[in-house]
Design an enzyme around this catalytic site. Structure first.
Site, PDB file in Angstrom:
ATOM      1  N   ASP A  84       0.847  -1.197   0.000  1.00 24.93           N
ATOM      2  CA  ASP A  84       0.000   0.000   0.000  1.00 24.93           C
ATOM      3  C   ASP A  84       0.887   1.255   0.000  1.00 24.93           C
ATOM      4  OD1 ASP A  84      -2.452   1.319   0.191  1.00 24.93           O
ATOM      5  OD2 ASP A  84      -2.490   1.258   2.383  1.00 24.93           O
ATOM      6  N   GLY A 209     -11.284   4.475   3.236  1.00 24.64           N
ATOM      7  CA  GLY A 209     -12.637   3.898   3.289  1.00 24.64           C
ATOM      8  C   GLY A 209     -13.308   3.974   4.652  1.00 24.64           C
ATOM      9  N   THR A 232      -8.341   2.401   9.350  1.00 24.11           N
ATOM     10  CA  THR A 232      -8.686   3.049  10.627  1.00 24.11           C
ATOM     11  C   THR A 232      -9.850   2.365  11.343  1.00 24.11           C
ATOM     12  OG1 THR A 232      -7.881   5.125   9.723  1.00 24.11           O
ATOM     13  CG2 THR A 232      -9.331   5.275  11.641  1.00 24.11           C
TER      14      THR A 232
HETATM   15  P1  13P Z   1      -8.434   4.517   6.323  1.00 25.29           P
HETATM   16  O1  13P Z   1      -7.375   4.375   7.367  1.00 25.29           O
HETATM   17  O2  13P Z   1      -9.050   5.866   6.340  1.00 25.29           O
HETATM   18  O3  13P Z   1      -9.420   3.417   6.376  1.00 25.29           O
HETATM   19  O4  13P Z   1      -7.701   4.428   4.907  1.00 25.29           O
HETATM   20  C1  13P Z   1      -7.033   3.262   4.551  1.00 25.29           C
HETATM   21  C2  13P Z   1      -6.337   3.411   3.250  1.00 25.29           C
HETATM   22  O5  13P Z   1      -6.766   4.108   2.367  1.00 25.29           O
HETATM   23  C3  13P Z   1      -5.099   2.642   3.056  1.00 25.29           C
HETATM   24  O6  13P Z   1      -4.523   2.896   1.820  1.00 25.29           O
END
Ligand code: 13P
Length: 286
Positions: A84, A209, A232
């Site tokens: 990621d 998300g 998150t």
């Molecule tokens: P959140 O932590 O807001 O869910 O985002 C996750 C994300 O986009 C990882 O690339």
């Protein structure tokens, strides 16, 4: 089965649902996510940030851990291990050489031409090894840049040029979502999302998300989103359980009991998300 994201996201695009990327932080999280996704018969993407990979002992450790857990737990659903927000070609190469099945190159802070050049190099290296690639246009803001101030909306024409020139597999256009908790309501540019879908014809990815309302997620799927990244919300769910345990039991000291206290909340969060995205049951026929 460990695989790249090609089949899982192209099928999601055809059948209009989305596959979750759940970011993992340690062995227990990986296990909880795999178990719940196996139960829900959904394909899943295990997202690993560069920071999380360092925390867990490097890319190779992560790959071996995931493979061994899948074997130990008799996991049959399609699983991708996806890097990621990689910050460089070298980082992508390292992950690919270590066995990641998919990578995201995030050169979105660079100008378009530089982003194209870096992404193209990653695509060439990855495709020669059967690894899929996601790229970002615009910039998804968040905690790292002081929340909403960091958002830079993707321009449609930039997305079209980027996809054509890089041969990227999946596109993450920044359209108003942020990483981490929202301050105020999320405002997503759905019209632009739909236009990008039409003009690029690629499965689109929505980052940040967590905290997006269910109806917005359903709408995003109808506008071309095939992959939703969630980190998150799982962190918050897990921490809730651990906090409750520690407040209720001042005698507990076994780390296994402390960590496991977050299991039910984390699994419930995973279950709700895969049902919302409509990917549950889709692992049956893949
Ligand atoms: P959140 O932590 O807001 O869910 O985002 C996750 C994300 O986009 C990882 O690339």
């Amino acid at each position: 089965m460990l695989e790249n994201m090609e089949k899982m996201l192209n099928r999601a695009k055809e059948e209009k649902y989305a596959v979750a990327q759940f970011n993992i932080n340690n062995l227990e999280w990986t296990r909880f996510v795999l178990e719940e996704c196996e139960k829900g018969e959904t394909p899943v993407i295990l997202g690993v940030s560069e920071g999380a990979a360092k925390y867990m002992g490097g890319y190779k450790t992560v790959v071996d851990m995931v493979k061994n857990l899948m074997n130990y737990l008799s996991i049959t659903i399609p699983v991708a291990i996806h890097l990621d927000h990689a910050s460089s070609f070298e980082s992508c190469k390292d992950a690919i050489d270590s066995g990641f099945t998919s990578v995201m190159i995030d050169a979105s802070k660079e100008d378009l031409q530089t982003n194209i050049e870096i992404s193209r190099k990653v695509v060439e290296y990855a495709h020669a090894r059967g690894v899929t690639v996601e790229g970002e246009i615009g910039h998804v803001g968040g905690q790292e840049d002081g929340v909403v101030g960091g958002i830079l909306y993707a321009e449609v024409e930039d997305c079209v040029t980027y996809c054509k020139e890089t041969k990227i597999d999946f596109l993450a256009p920044a359209l108003g979502s942020v990483h981490g908790p929202y301050h105020g309501d999320p405002v997503l540019a759905f019209d632009r999302m739909e236009e990008i879908k039409e003009k690029t014809n690629l499965p689109l990815v929505l980052h940040g998300g967590s905290g997006i309302y269910d109806e917005q997620i359903r709408k995003a799927i109808s506008c071309g989103i095939c992959k939703l990244n969630i980190n998150t919300e799982l962190q918050q769910a897990w921490t809730k359980g651990v906090r409750e345990k520690l407040s209720a039991d001042s005698e507990v000291y076994d780390p296994r009991k402390v960590i496991k206290a977050g299991e039910n909340y984390l699994k419930e969060a995973v279950k709700q998300k895969i049902e919302l995205l409509g990917s549950n049951g889709k692992a049956k026929k893949i």
